[in-house]
Design an enzyme around this catalytic site. Sequence first.
Site, PDB file in Angstrom:
ATOM      1  N   ARG A 140      -2.012  21.773 -14.463  1.00  0.00           N
ATOM      2  CA  ARG A 140      -1.231  20.768 -14.804  1.00  0.00           C
ATOM      3  C   ARG A 140      -1.436  20.389 -16.110  1.00  0.00           C
ATOM      4  NH1 ARG A 140       1.766  15.858 -11.007  1.00  0.00           N
ATOM      5  NH2 ARG A 140       2.943  15.065 -12.746  1.00  0.00           N
ATOM      6  N   ARG A 154       0.699  -1.244   0.162  1.00  0.00           N
ATOM      7  CA  ARG A 154      -0.103  -0.016  -0.026  1.00  0.00           C
ATOM      8  C   ARG A 154       0.744   1.147   0.023  1.00  0.00           C
ATOM      9  NH1 ARG A 154      -2.936  -2.948   4.021  1.00  0.00           N
ATOM     10  NH2 ARG A 154      -4.631  -4.059   2.867  1.00  0.00           N
ATOM     11  N   LYS A 191       3.827  11.318 -11.332  1.00  0.00           N
ATOM     12  CA  LYS A 191       2.969  10.494 -12.190  1.00  0.00           C
ATOM     13  C   LYS A 191       3.655   9.232 -12.186  1.00  0.00           C
ATOM     14  CE  LYS A 191      -0.119  13.900 -14.694  1.00  0.00           C
ATOM     15  NZ  LYS A 191      -0.281  14.410 -16.032  1.00  0.00           N
ATOM     16  N   GLU A 239      -3.481  17.301 -11.211  1.00  0.00           N
ATOM     17  CA  GLU A 239      -4.304  17.871 -12.434  1.00  0.00           C
ATOM     18  C   GLU A 239      -5.672  17.998 -12.621  1.00  0.00           C
ATOM     19  OE1 GLU A 239      -2.187  15.874 -15.788  1.00  0.00           O
ATOM     20  OE2 GLU A 239      -4.053  16.283 -16.962  1.00  0.00           O
ATOM     21  N   HIS A 263       0.228  10.508 -27.969  1.00  0.00           N
ATOM     22  CA  HIS A 263      -0.155   9.239 -27.366  1.00  0.00           C
ATOM     23  C   HIS A 263      -0.921   8.292 -28.489  1.00  0.00           C
ATOM     24  CE1 HIS A 263       0.079  10.669 -22.998  1.00  0.00           C
ATOM     25  NE2 HIS A 263       1.050  10.481 -23.540  1.00  0.00           N
ATOM     26  N   GLU A 277      10.496  17.397 -24.709  1.00  0.00           N
ATOM     27  CA  GLU A 277       9.680  18.010 -23.574  1.00  0.00           C
ATOM     28  C   GLU A 277      10.509  19.387 -22.969  1.00  0.00           C
ATOM     29  OE1 GLU A 277       7.109  16.419 -22.619  1.00  0.00           O
ATOM     30  OE2 GLU A 277       7.307  14.387 -22.692  1.00  0.00           O
ATOM     31  N   LYS A 328       8.456  22.882 -14.175  1.00  0.00           N
ATOM     32  CA  LYS A 328       7.667  21.432 -13.736  1.00  0.00           C
ATOM     33  C   LYS A 328       7.105  21.605 -12.178  1.00  0.00           C
ATOM     34  CE  LYS A 328       6.203  17.023 -14.124  1.00  0.00           C
ATOM     35  NZ  LYS A 328       6.020  15.790 -15.007  1.00  0.00           N
ATOM     36  N   HIS A 388       8.498   8.483 -27.080  1.00  0.00           N
ATOM     37  CA  HIS A 388       7.555   9.299 -26.611  1.00  0.00           C
ATOM     38  C   HIS A 388       7.963  10.754 -26.980  1.00  0.00           C
ATOM     39  CE1 HIS A 388       4.805  11.088 -23.610  1.00  0.00           C
ATOM     40  NE2 HIS A 388       5.810  11.730 -23.116  1.00  0.00           N
ATOM     41  N   ASN A 443       0.816  18.555 -20.855  1.00  0.00           N
ATOM     42  CA  ASN A 443       0.383  17.737 -22.038  1.00  0.00           C
ATOM     43  C   ASN A 443       0.289  18.293 -23.322  1.00  0.00           C
ATOM     44  OD1 ASN A 443       0.375  15.375 -20.350  1.00  0.00           O
ATOM     45  ND2 ASN A 443      -1.801  16.230 -19.537  1.00  0.00           N
ATOM     46  N   HIS A 454       0.806  15.602 -26.220  1.00  0.00           N
ATOM     47  CA  HIS A 454       0.610  14.696 -25.747  1.00  0.00           C
ATOM     48  C   HIS A 454      -0.647  13.891 -26.158  1.00  0.00           C
ATOM     49  CE1 HIS A 454       3.965  15.894 -23.427  1.00  0.00           C
ATOM     50  NE2 HIS A 454       4.154  14.761 -22.649  1.00  0.00           N
TER      51      HIS A 454
HETATM   52  P1  NAD Z   1      13.012   5.134 -21.780  1.00  0.00           P
HETATM   53  O1  NAD Z   1      13.143   4.923 -20.338  1.00  0.00           O
HETATM   54  O2  NAD Z   1      12.557   4.089 -22.573  1.00  0.00           O
HETATM   55  O3  NAD Z   1      14.327   5.502 -22.194  1.00  0.00           O
HETATM   56  C1  NAD Z   1      15.212   5.800 -23.380  1.00  0.00           C
HETATM   57  C2  NAD Z   1      16.201   4.576 -23.727  1.00  0.00           C
HETATM   58  O4  NAD Z   1      17.448   5.061 -23.160  1.00  0.00           O
HETATM   59  C3  NAD Z   1      16.213   3.227 -23.130  1.00  0.00           C
HETATM   60  O5  NAD Z   1      16.656   2.175 -24.311  1.00  0.00           O
HETATM   61  C4  NAD Z   1      16.999   3.278 -22.003  1.00  0.00           C
HETATM   62  O6  NAD Z   1      17.300   1.822 -21.589  1.00  0.00           O
HETATM   63  C5  NAD Z   1      18.228   3.869 -22.363  1.00  0.00           C
HETATM   64  N1  NAD Z   1      18.798   4.636 -21.444  1.00  0.00           N
HETATM   65  C6  NAD Z   1      18.395   5.183 -20.273  1.00  0.00           C
HETATM   66  N2  NAD Z   1      19.433   5.978 -19.732  1.00  0.00           N
HETATM   67  C7  NAD Z   1      20.604   5.847 -20.367  1.00  0.00           C
HETATM   68  C8  NAD Z   1      22.043   6.091 -20.430  1.00  0.00           C
HETATM   69  N3  NAD Z   1      22.115   7.203 -19.499  1.00  0.00           N
HETATM   70  N4  NAD Z   1      22.656   5.774 -21.538  1.00  0.00           N
HETATM   71  C9  NAD Z   1      22.278   4.890 -22.463  1.00  0.00           C
HETATM   72  N5  NAD Z   1      21.170   4.638 -22.642  1.00  0.00           N
HETATM   73  C10 NAD Z   1      20.170   4.978 -21.650  1.00  0.00           C
HETATM   74  O7  NAD Z   1      12.335   6.506 -22.267  1.00  0.00           O
HETATM   75  P2  NAD Z   1      12.487   7.970 -21.744  1.00  0.00           P
HETATM   76  O8  NAD Z   1      12.171   8.884 -22.740  1.00  0.00           O
HETATM   77  O9  NAD Z   1      13.513   8.284 -20.559  1.00  0.00           O
HETATM   78  O10 NAD Z   1      10.831   7.892 -20.907  1.00  0.00           O
HETATM   79  C11 NAD Z   1       9.562   7.920 -21.674  1.00  0.00           C
HETATM   80  C12 NAD Z   1       8.703   7.345 -20.779  1.00  0.00           C
HETATM   81  O11 NAD Z   1       8.469   8.247 -20.030  1.00  0.00           O
HETATM   82  C13 NAD Z   1       7.246   7.110 -21.549  1.00  0.00           C
HETATM   83  O12 NAD Z   1       6.709   5.798 -21.167  1.00  0.00           O
HETATM   84  C14 NAD Z   1       6.347   8.327 -21.063  1.00  0.00           C
HETATM   85  O13 NAD Z   1       5.175   7.925 -20.838  1.00  0.00           O
HETATM   86  C15 NAD Z   1       6.945   8.523 -19.737  1.00  0.00           C
HETATM   87  N6  NAD Z   1       6.777   9.949 -19.219  1.00  0.00           N
HETATM   88  C16 NAD Z   1       6.481  10.103 -18.112  1.00  0.00           C
HETATM   89  C17 NAD Z   1       6.102  11.370 -17.648  1.00  0.00           C
HETATM   90  C18 NAD Z   1       5.669  11.491 -15.872  1.00  0.00           C
HETATM   91  O14 NAD Z   1       5.224  12.657 -15.823  1.00  0.00           O
HETATM   92  N7  NAD Z   1       5.536  10.697 -15.273  1.00  0.00           N
HETATM   93  C19 NAD Z   1       6.477  12.325 -18.308  1.00  0.00           C
HETATM   94  C20 NAD Z   1       7.109  12.236 -19.535  1.00  0.00           C
HETATM   95  C21 NAD Z   1       7.062  11.141 -20.009  1.00  0.00           C
HETATM   96  N1  GLY Z   2       4.286  14.929 -18.083  1.00  0.00           N
HETATM   97  C1  GLY Z   2       2.631  15.517 -17.723  1.00  0.00           C
HETATM   98  C2  GLY Z   2       2.816  15.631 -16.250  1.00  0.00           C
HETATM   99  O1  GLY Z   2       3.628  15.262 -15.399  1.00  0.00           O
HETATM  100  O2  GLY Z   2       1.698  16.004 -15.818  1.00  0.00           O
END
Ligand code: NAD
Ligand code: GLY
Length: 361
Positions: A240, A120, A142, A236, A251, A184, A226, A264, A244, A247
């Site tokens: 907030r 939990r 998030k 949100e 998406h 971003e 942010k 992404h 997006n 997005h």
């Molecule tokens: P990812 O986590 O897939 O990383 C991208 C690639 O880089 C992967 O292959 C990873 O293994 C590799 N990698 C990571 N760090 C590395 C490093 N230092 N050196 C070499 N390779 C490395 O992708 P991302 O772009 O980091 O994240 C995208 C995700 O984030 C999506 O799922 C998206 O929905 C999510 N997201 C969430 C929020 C939120 O607020 N929670 C906001 C934006 C995006």
């Molecule tokens: N990436 C969108 C949010 O954090 O609200």
Amino acid sequence: MRTLKVALGARSYPIHIGDGLRRRADLILPLLKTPRAMIVSNETVAPLYLDDVVAALAAVGVDAGHIILPDGEAYKDWATLNRIFDGLMAARCERSTTLIALGGGVIGDMVGFAAATFQRGVPFIQLPTTLLAQVDSSVGGKTAINHPLGKNMIGAFHQPRLVLADIATLATLPARELSAGLAEVIKYGLIRDAAFFAWLEDNMARLVARDGDALAYAIECSCANKAEIVAADETEQGVRAILNLGHTFGHAIEAGMGYGEWLHGEAVAAGAMMAAELSRMRGWLTDADVARIEAIHRAAGLPVRGPALPIGQYLELMAHDKKVEGGRLRLVLLEGIGRAVIDGDSPRPSIEAAIRERIDA
Ligand code: NAD
Ligand code: GLY
């Protein structure tokens, strides 16, 4: 090291940005209830950085286990999430055990969701290693996994205790992933920070070349934007949603193409161009504004057009967006560079026209 704060009362936490922070276990130690942590990473990042983090923690007396997941957006799902729970159970982790997410946004989002739900709710720390994760996903709480019909559809709000953005880890990031993170970064300029947008126009070449000072400044500005938004609207209910921008279209691209096909950030870039196109049709952006927005995405090495999925599929996938209210699609549009607006009044033919204008023929 630069430090910002996400101000959420008793759940406030620092974001530290700097060189070599993966080794700064002294910043982690005071947050631990017991000297025990579980690091979750993936098959790509672990060989690069896991040993550094484990060794730094051991040096301050913290016993850190690890769980290594397969790499990729396609694994941001129930089955992979369950592997985290399996690992936590097998290691007899307790409610006091802190999870550490070592990786990009996929790892951060999944570990955050695991932390929100294991027993939990347990504490977790973000150690983001992609630009995208350092400027966006590690901040704000998030957490989620994907559903085949919709991105991030299953998740929770659960704030980390600390974000440690080690800029040195960006040295090993593939160029395509660096560009995805820049999508971003550009977003913050577009939605609320015209001065930052102008700085990005002047400094994009330095960012693409991974100039350390430029990256540090861009990460700090992004996180400051942010952190302010999250502090004002954690769950949100209002403002907030402007985070997006691009997005809803993006998406649809990610789900429609199959998760992992378009990154992404790439999908967000093409989506931002669709939002800009629609904003021009609404009379809010000039041709010159749209040209600037296109130019900065191009300079960052990002796509400015989406894939030629059928328009009907775009609209069907967009209808699953979390901003849909009473069946009505709400989109983040721009009233100018640096001024986002949440709009529920764009006629469907205009939305279709904006997509059509911005997909590959
Ligand atoms: P990812 O986590 O897939 O990383 C991208 C690639 O880089 C992967 O292959 C990873 O293994 C590799 N990698 C990571 N760090 C590395 C490093 N230092 N050196 C070499 N390779 C490395 O992708 P991302 O772009 O980091 O994240 C995208 C995700 O984030 C999506 O799922 C998206 O929905 C999510 N997201 C969430 C929020 C939120 O607020 N929670 C906001 C934006 C995006
Ligand atoms: N990436 C969108 C949010 O954090 O609200």
